[in-house]
Write a protein that holds these residues in place. Structure first.
Motif, PDB file in Angstrom:
ATOM      1  N   VAL A 213      43.851  48.678  44.386  1.00  0.00           N
ATOM      2  CA  VAL A 213      43.968  47.341  43.797  1.00  0.00           C
ATOM      3  C   VAL A 213      42.687  46.545  44.044  1.00  0.00           C
ATOM      4  O   VAL A 213      42.239  46.397  45.188  1.00  0.00           O
ATOM      5  CB  VAL A 213      45.166  46.571  44.382  1.00  0.00           C
ATOM      6  N   GLY A 214      42.098  46.064  42.960  1.00  0.00           N
ATOM      7  CA  GLY A 214      40.962  45.154  43.051  1.00  0.00           C
ATOM      8  C   GLY A 214      41.345  43.811  42.443  1.00  0.00           C
ATOM      9  O   GLY A 214      42.471  43.644  41.955  1.00  0.00           O
ATOM     10  N   PHE A 215      40.440  42.848  42.485  1.00  0.00           N
ATOM     11  CA  PHE A 215      40.756  41.561  41.876  1.00  0.00           C
ATOM     12  C   PHE A 215      39.466  40.915  41.358  1.00  0.00           C
ATOM     13  O   PHE A 215      38.350  41.271  41.755  1.00  0.00           O
ATOM     14  CB  PHE A 215      41.439  40.630  42.880  1.00  0.00           C
ATOM     15  N   VAL A 216      39.671  39.991  40.452  1.00  0.00           N
ATOM     16  CA  VAL A 216      38.563  39.206  39.944  1.00  0.00           C
ATOM     17  C   VAL A 216      39.074  37.766  39.787  1.00  0.00           C
ATOM     18  O   VAL A 216      40.219  37.532  39.406  1.00  0.00           O
ATOM     19  CB  VAL A 216      38.047  39.763  38.596  1.00  0.00           C
ATOM     20  N   GLU A 217      38.205  36.795  40.126  1.00  0.00           N
ATOM     21  CA  GLU A 217      38.554  35.385  39.969  1.00  0.00           C
ATOM     22  C   GLU A 217      37.744  34.781  38.840  1.00  0.00           C
ATOM     23  O   GLU A 217      36.533  35.024  38.724  1.00  0.00           O
ATOM     24  CB  GLU A 217      38.305  34.620  41.263  1.00  0.00           C
ATOM     25  N   VAL A 218      38.418  34.009  38.008  1.00  0.00           N
ATOM     26  CA  VAL A 218      37.799  33.364  36.872  1.00  0.00           C
ATOM     27  C   VAL A 218      37.850  31.848  37.070  1.00  0.00           C
ATOM     28  O   VAL A 218      38.932  31.282  37.248  1.00  0.00           O
ATOM     29  CB  VAL A 218      38.497  33.731  35.536  1.00  0.00           C
ATOM     30  N   GLU A 219      36.687  31.224  37.105  1.00  0.00           N
ATOM     31  CA  GLU A 219      36.597  29.762  37.228  1.00  0.00           C
ATOM     32  C   GLU A 219      36.541  29.147  35.844  1.00  0.00           C
ATOM     33  O   GLU A 219      35.678  29.486  35.030  1.00  0.00           O
ATOM     34  CB  GLU A 219      35.350  29.375  38.011  1.00  0.00           C
ATOM     35  N   VAL A 220      37.474  28.242  35.576  1.00  0.00           N
ATOM     36  CA  VAL A 220      37.529  27.557  34.270  1.00  0.00           C
ATOM     37  C   VAL A 220      37.429  26.064  34.499  1.00  0.00           C
ATOM     38  O   VAL A 220      38.142  25.537  35.352  1.00  0.00           O
ATOM     39  CB  VAL A 220      38.817  27.901  33.514  1.00  0.00           C
TER      40      VAL A 220
END
Length: 220
Positions: A213-220
């Motif tokens: 499991v990996g993750f990515v964060e998206v700043e909006v």
């Protein structure tokens, strides 16, 4: 010695010793896991990190089936076989925990029968398993945001997800946070498009077929 006709005859006794010959036993046949099975190789053992290796018993004229043991070896990338275990008598299965092999993408086993002769033990020929996939790297993602300027409208962005080598078993699923609406997604290409309506940080969990499991964060 003479017979009734006064003929001379010779007699002798011959002793014959018959020694048992310990023949090599017949080999097992590996029945599981099936070819192409995917395992997680990070040393944790779960999930998908334990291999349930099974085989049919060998045969031996001098040794009962319940007294036969088996020698198991494993090779990564098909290079060199390493000893794993010699089983207890009568075993037809073994649970193997995948170690943390960061530079390997596959592995396979070989198993052979060992009889119970303590003086002159004999082995069967090796039986080989199929090749299994070993994946120990979590998926990664790049974010492509279609709007550079925040305006009073929905924001659309794209995730480009890859499962890096070695192993790269492929993407299994993406868990999106609340507020991120899926527009389109393709597990094969790893391209997913989302829309959000509220500014903030959105964290996506990315899981491959081996359970990494990996993750990515998206700043909006």
């Amino acid at each position: 010695a003479k017979d009734d006709d006064n003929a001379v005859s010779n007699e002798a006794e011959i002793a014959i010793t018959v020694e048992e010959v310990n023949d090599a036993p017949g080999g097992p046949s590996i029945t599981g896991p099936s070819a192409g099975s995917i395992f997680r190789g990070d040393g944790s053992g779960v999930p998908n990190g334990i291999v349930h290796l099974t085989w049919t018993p060998g045969e031996d004229e001098e040794t009962a089936e319940t007294d036969l043991r088996y020698e198991i070896q494993v090779a990564y990338e098909g290079i060199t076989y390493e000893d794993v275990v010699t089983t207890d008598a009568g075993a037809i299965e073994y649970y193997f925990m995948c170690p943390d092999y960061r530079n390997s993408s596959n592995f396979r086993f070989r198993v052979r029968t060992l009889d119970d002769d303590s003086v002159d033990p004999k082995y069967s020929e090796w039986a080989y398993s199929p090749v299994y996939i070993l994946d120990n790297q979590a998926p990664e993602a790049k974010v492509v945001q279609n709007q550079d300027v925040f305006v009073n409208q929905d924001i659309e962005f794209e995730l480009k997800i890859t499962d890096p080598a070695p192993g790269n078993s492929g993407l299994s699923h993406v868990n999106a946070p609340a507020g991120a609406v899926l527009v389109a997604g393709d597990l094969l290409t790893g391209v997913f498009r989302y829309i959000v309506t509220v500014n903030g940080t959105y964290k996506f969990n990315l899981t491959d077929k081996a359970g990494n499991v990996g993750f990515v964060e998206v700043e909006v």
